[in-house]
Scaffold this active site. Structure first.
Site, PDB file in Angstrom:
ATOM      1  N   LYS A 114     -19.536 -45.681 -53.783  1.00  0.00           N
ATOM      2  CA  LYS A 114     -20.156 -44.904 -52.527  1.00  0.00           C
ATOM      3  C   LYS A 114     -21.032 -46.094 -51.768  1.00  0.00           C
ATOM      4  O   LYS A 114     -20.866 -46.074 -50.629  1.00  0.00           O
ATOM      5  CB  LYS A 114     -21.407 -43.811 -53.006  1.00  0.00           C
ATOM      6  CG  LYS A 114     -20.209 -42.613 -53.320  1.00  0.00           C
ATOM      7  CD  LYS A 114     -20.882 -41.487 -53.444  1.00  0.00           C
ATOM      8  CE  LYS A 114     -20.012 -40.225 -53.977  1.00  0.00           C
ATOM      9  NZ  LYS A 114     -20.583 -39.119 -54.200  1.00  0.00           N
TER      10      LYS A 114
ATOM     11  N   ARG B  24      -6.136 -39.660 -52.984  1.00  0.00           N
ATOM     12  CA  ARG B  24      -5.265 -38.991 -53.612  1.00  0.00           C
ATOM     13  C   ARG B  24      -4.764 -37.738 -52.840  1.00  0.00           C
ATOM     14  O   ARG B  24      -5.455 -37.537 -51.900  1.00  0.00           O
ATOM     15  CB  ARG B  24      -5.784 -38.447 -55.046  1.00  0.00           C
ATOM     16  CG  ARG B  24      -7.103 -37.506 -54.793  1.00  0.00           C
ATOM     17  CD  ARG B  24      -7.475 -36.704 -55.678  1.00  0.00           C
ATOM     18  NE  ARG B  24      -9.110 -36.357 -55.827  1.00  0.00           N
ATOM     19  CZ  ARG B  24      -9.593 -35.502 -54.972  1.00  0.00           C
ATOM     20  NH1 ARG B  24      -8.734 -34.876 -54.338  1.00  0.00           N
ATOM     21  NH2 ARG B  24     -10.684 -35.289 -55.331  1.00  0.00           N
TER      22      ARG B  24
ATOM     23  N   HIS C 212     -20.720 -25.989 -55.977  1.00  0.00           N
ATOM     24  CA  HIS C 212     -20.166 -27.059 -55.428  1.00  0.00           C
ATOM     25  C   HIS C 212     -18.610 -27.528 -55.572  1.00  0.00           C
ATOM     26  O   HIS C 212     -18.130 -28.546 -55.622  1.00  0.00           O
ATOM     27  CB  HIS C 212     -20.735 -28.611 -55.907  1.00  0.00           C
ATOM     28  CG  HIS C 212     -22.370 -28.675 -55.824  1.00  0.00           C
ATOM     29  ND1 HIS C 212     -22.736 -28.696 -54.526  1.00  0.00           N
ATOM     30  CD2 HIS C 212     -23.329 -28.066 -56.454  1.00  0.00           C
ATOM     31  CE1 HIS C 212     -24.274 -28.792 -54.466  1.00  0.00           C
ATOM     32  NE2 HIS C 212     -24.338 -28.221 -55.536  1.00  0.00           N
TER      33      HIS C 212
END
Lengths: 165, 505, 505, 165
Positions: free
Chosen positions: B119, B295, B238
């Site tokens: 990240k 993906r 989430h």
């Protein structure tokens, strides 16, 4: 007219069936339902003018019923008046087992607690999933054999009950 | 049709493996399934042209074991591997091993996976590329003063995040300056434990945004396009449960700007094949790059239905070195599509995982209805893997009609034996706030928290159905077991509802 | 959603009745089915919100009985009737009776139906409107010299057709001047017998054209649009079996011209609701108006999949007085769709009608696959009605992929107990001439005439399958009977394949 | 290994089954097939490297088999060595009936003709559909009782045979 008893939740409910043409009229208490069989595992009934397609299947002593997208379970009463429950021997309803090996996350009852049929007893984690273990009979908690963090197998009872008469 | 590959190994299971094998069949390419002990009788194994057993049920011993997958591919003569989503799909080591073995990895390069999996590194890269980021630190730091300054600039609340993050681990929301130091320490410790990497950074905490992502497709010839957005704001814990496209929040200009930024992200990362650029979209209409998923996405079908492309077929084409298909140069959105994820969980009891045997299974059908399913009658749903059983997708000319179709399809989807969130999703879809398009990530918290289904209302009807189905002394019995080898007898005795008595008695 | 109608009666059966009821459910409108004796257990009856028995199995005593249908609608409080296709769909008297009863007829006006049902009157009308017609007589005549002169002008071969024609009756091809007089007489006699109207006319006989039709949708506010073409050239005994869209024959300009002419036809006829303008398209690229079908067409799903509209929902909206939906103002074709009609007929024996009980029924699934079906496991296929059981539709980004998907879906469509033309259609779709798009109405005659499937090649495998399925002393038994009341016991005893012995023995 | 006989077309074919793991190995003459059961009514087998999904169901004495989109029928031999055929009594195989009332369109055999099992005998039109009536045994035509245009019911034999021994 043929009548029989079923278990819903903790209650025993009686239902009476009758054939009306190619439909079935079922009376449960004050209520009456007319079912049209529409093939294997499906009934149609009319709710507020619209067809409601109900799915039903019997598996291992439990009737699984889908009404309005809700999955409901109805069982046939066992000899002692309780639902058979999956996998349990009738004589072992006083013991609460994990269905698969895992780790105790939480124990939801303490010794001495009154417990209803199908009450949540403990949460067991297996493969990152949490599984709620429920009682298979009503009674009073006699022993709690494991604590959060403990590993359990399927052979050792997590909780033991003193069953109601 | 020229065969793009000799044979493709599908390094996954359940619905996505079946989806990929379907694309292979359409392209005339044989597909090889891999399966663990638990999946010996699974739908994805039994539908494959060939199948290879790769180990025990725990993913680490089978679907996550790189060398076993590579060996299976070599043994069966596969010249390509499709990783699906999850498992090894975003593992740069796996993509690298495929390259070493001269097996085409149907996905991006190992470098792109590695970059976008970090990240902090990808944040730095995207800042340089001019993509709007959540205000905060550009890279990582150890000096607490830098965190304090960044937090002041961005404004509280802020979030501490792990560079290698995922699954909510190494994440801390901080509401004021006082809690900052402890939060950074805690996030570091957690990140170290979870990912063996204590790199963390700080960004502004965006309160109840929309989650809007853009589908990307890029070939090896320099062409990168976006295939419009998906809105995935309806989440519980989430985890997305309902996705749709188009997003109600975007107007033409915003969509164009976000799409261009999504393409910029992919290009900056040197991205090829299918990927998804995730944005947070806040209530004042600002959007921020969150991350890129390298993906095929669970929710890709809504994009396919609204744009008419086949993303998995295109993935295979691109991996074979072909340029993007012509129709990717002239994309448009048409109508509205919604996906409901059918998890094995109890929507009436806080989404607790549910297991069991699917004793009866009926998929809904009809114009605009698509079901991508990994289960069938007889499947044992166990706790070994992700609890997604199927995805139900509805497409219609308008959002209103798509919602209506989806509700009807959920009611006609019969999965008896394992609990789902069907009814919960019906209630979400029927909610006036959903109809109004006010879909933010706190939708469920805010609108569904007080929801409590009264099961007692079904008492008489449920018992009546059981009575009707047992009338005449015969029961509507469960289907043959097709899957879930080993644990319970999968070759249970089988029957069927006999209704002869009704007439002949 | 505001309810467009209180309740809709569906004056049809099987797959189209189910298709219409599906649209009603999406719109939140209750649907009433009507059924004959033979259909007491049919899928369309059992899925309906309400159902009314309207008589014996012969269509004349049930589905064609106008007063019974009207009575059923009044009895159930329906304020609209959808006629489907066939039966009363193109009967102006029925549409008129609906109007008298203030029940909305979901289709065009009685006048438009009457005009377009008369080939001579509509030919005259369309000639005036400037629509290209097959060269020949503008109206009808009795003077043989007029026929002779028209034939000379058009050039032989020519065709004599009945004004009220349909089903090939009252039609004669004439190859030279010598045969003309006899042919006119014969056609007149046949027309008189069949339709009680001896009006005939002459036009040029177009040799092996393509059959290309345009979907029309028109509202009551002056908006008429076309929804592009369908090519339906693959026919056996003048009955379509495979349809597709787009047509390989049309370029952008021709499509635009034909579409504009199709709109002109509808406007000249004062047409409202859904309809189809049929053209013949000859090998030199000329096209000619043939007729307009004043109903929803069997093959409407290919249009829906390629344009993203829902024609049946739009029919209902238009009948309720709404203007065309916004998305009908901005239509486009995307990808390619093919439909295969699944008839109860023997594709290996000259399409002989097949009857029987569907003992096992499994529909194919997958992205881009749609099945509109009127049957299910247990359905008795009888000789009472049209032998169409279902329609299989495949949609993909390209024609090549759509063909491949369709072949795969045909193989995965299991209808055991009644013969179909599945294999025949696989062979058509696999033919190089089909791949090349050389689809003319003589396709089957020309390319499939010598086809002869060697059943003996399956001898050992078929027996092996039977042996495998009976292994262990138990048989894979047939599903519960759901339909086909009355003739055979519909409440047959039911079982299911028990495989317990395989493991437990 | 368990062996049994089946009727395909006019032939009796023998097949032997054996369990191999969770698959079935079937030998028919020189040929061997390996089937994977994949749920009710479905088998998978590998043909030239691709999975071929075969459907099969037994209904009224006939095995309906879908291979490569072709519907095939296999029956179990009846006591006299012939397939049972739908609806017929064993003793009435020498008579050919219409399955539903209709009109004779064509008679395809004449008195004295040799007839094979399942040979087309006549075409009967009912509700605008033409139906082919086939023989349920091999033999020689003894009598033809109807001519084109005649109405027939389901009770009167259209054709009578002298059966082969």
């Amino acid at each position: 007219m043929s009548a029989s008893d079923f278990v819903f939740g903790e209650d025993i409910v009686s239902a009476a069936c009758e054939k009306v043409g190619d439909r079935l009229l079922v009376k449960v208490g004050e209520k009456e339902y007319l079912f049209q069989p529409i093939g294997e595992n499906l009934f149609s009934t009319n709710v507020n003018g619209a067809a409601c397609i109900i799915g039903v299947v019997e598996d291992g002593g439990t009737y699984f019923v889908d009404i309005d997208s809700v999955l409901l379970e109805v069982t046939e009463p066992s000899e002692d008046g309780f639902a058979g429950g999956a996998g349990g021997l009738a004589g072992e309803k006083d013991k609460v087992f994990a269905p698969m090996p895992g780790k105790i996350v939480k124990v939801l009852v303490g010794v001495g607690d009154e417990v209803a049929l199908r009450q949540s007893m403990a949460i067991v984690e297996a493969m990152k999933m949490e599984n709620v273990i429920v009682s298979r009979a009503a009674g009073r908690v006699k022993a709690v054999n494991f604590a959060p963090g403990d590993q359990v197998d399927t052979e050792s009872p997590i909780i033991e009950l003193e069953l109601d008469e | 049709m020229n065969k793009l590959f000799k044979k493709i190994l599908v390094a996954n299971r359940s619905e996505i493996a079946i989806r990929v094998m379907n694309a292979c069949r359409t392209l005339g390419i044989p597909a090889v399934a891999v399966y663990s002990d638990a999946d010996a009788k699974s739908k994805h194994r039994l539908q494959a042209d060939e199948s290879i057993h790769i180990g025990a049920s725990p993913p680490r011993e089978s679907y996550l074991d790189i060398e076993k997958i590579i060996a299976a591919a070599k043994q069966t003569g596969c010249d390509a591997i499709h990783p699906g989503y999850g498992f090894l799909a975003e593992n740069p080591t796996f993509a690298g091993r495929c390259a070493e073995e001269k097996i085409a990895f149907i996905g991006p390069s190992p470098d792109a996976i590695a970059l976008l999996g970090n990240k902090v590194a990808s944040r730095t890269k995207m800042a340089d590329a001019g993509v709007p980021l959540i205000p905060g630190m550009k890279g990582t730091e150890t000096d607490l003063d830098v965190y304090r300054e960044a937090a002041e600039t961005a404004g509280y609340p802020v979030m501490i995040k792990a560079a290698a993050g995922g699954g909510g681990k190494g994440m801390r929301v901080v509401h004021d300056a006082e809690g900052l130091a402890d939060a950074v320490d805690a996030a570091r410790r957690e990140a170290k434990n979870a990912f063996d990497d204590d790199t963390v950074y700080l960004e502004k905490y965006i309160i109840n945004p929309r989650h809007i992502e853009f589908q990307i497709m890029a070939d090896h010839h320099g062409n990168t396009v976006h295939v419009f957005e998906r809105e995935c704001s309806i989440q519980r814990r989430h985890q997305k449960i309902i996705e749709e496209t188009p997003s109600m929040a975007l107007d033409y200009d915003t969509r164009a700007r976000m799409g261009a930024d999504a393409v910029r992200v992919a290009q900056a990362a040197g991205y090829t094949n299918a990927g998804t650029v995730e944005f947070l979209y806040d209530k004042s209409g600002h959007y921020y790059f969150l991350e890129m998923n390298t993906r095929i996405q669970v929710e890709h079908p809504v994009t396919e239905m609204v744009t008419g492309v086949d993303l998995v077929i295109e993935q295979i084409r691109v991996a074979a070195g072909l340029p993007l298909s012509d129709h990717f140069r002239n994309l448009s959105q048409r109508g509205h599509a919604i996906e409901c994820r059918i998890y094995a969980e109890d929507g009436e009891d806080n989404f607790m995982p549910s297991t069991g045997r699917i004793a009866c299974y009926r998929e809904p059908t009809g114009p605009g209805i698509r079901v991508d399913s990994g289960v069938t009658a007889g499947t044992e749903v166990t706790i070994d893997y992700d609890p997604i059983m199927a995805k139900l997708i509805a497409h219609a000319p308008t959002r209103e009609l798509a919602i209506s179709k989806m509700i009807d399809a959920l009611h006609n989807y019969k999965i008896l034996g394992v609990k789902t969130s069907k009814k919960f999703m019906v209630d979400v879809l029927s909610h006036p706030e959903f109809a109004a398009g006010r879909t933010y990530t706190d939708f469920i918290e805010k609108n569904m928290a007080d929801r409590k289904l009264d099961m007692e209302q079904f008492r008489e009807l449920a018992v009546a159905v059981a009575a009707a189905s047992s009338f005449g002394g015969r029961r509507p019995q469960a289907a043959a077991a097709d899957s879930g080898a080993g644990r319970v007898s999968i070759w249970r005795s089988v029957g069927s509802w006999q209704v002869g008595d009704l007439i002949h008695e």
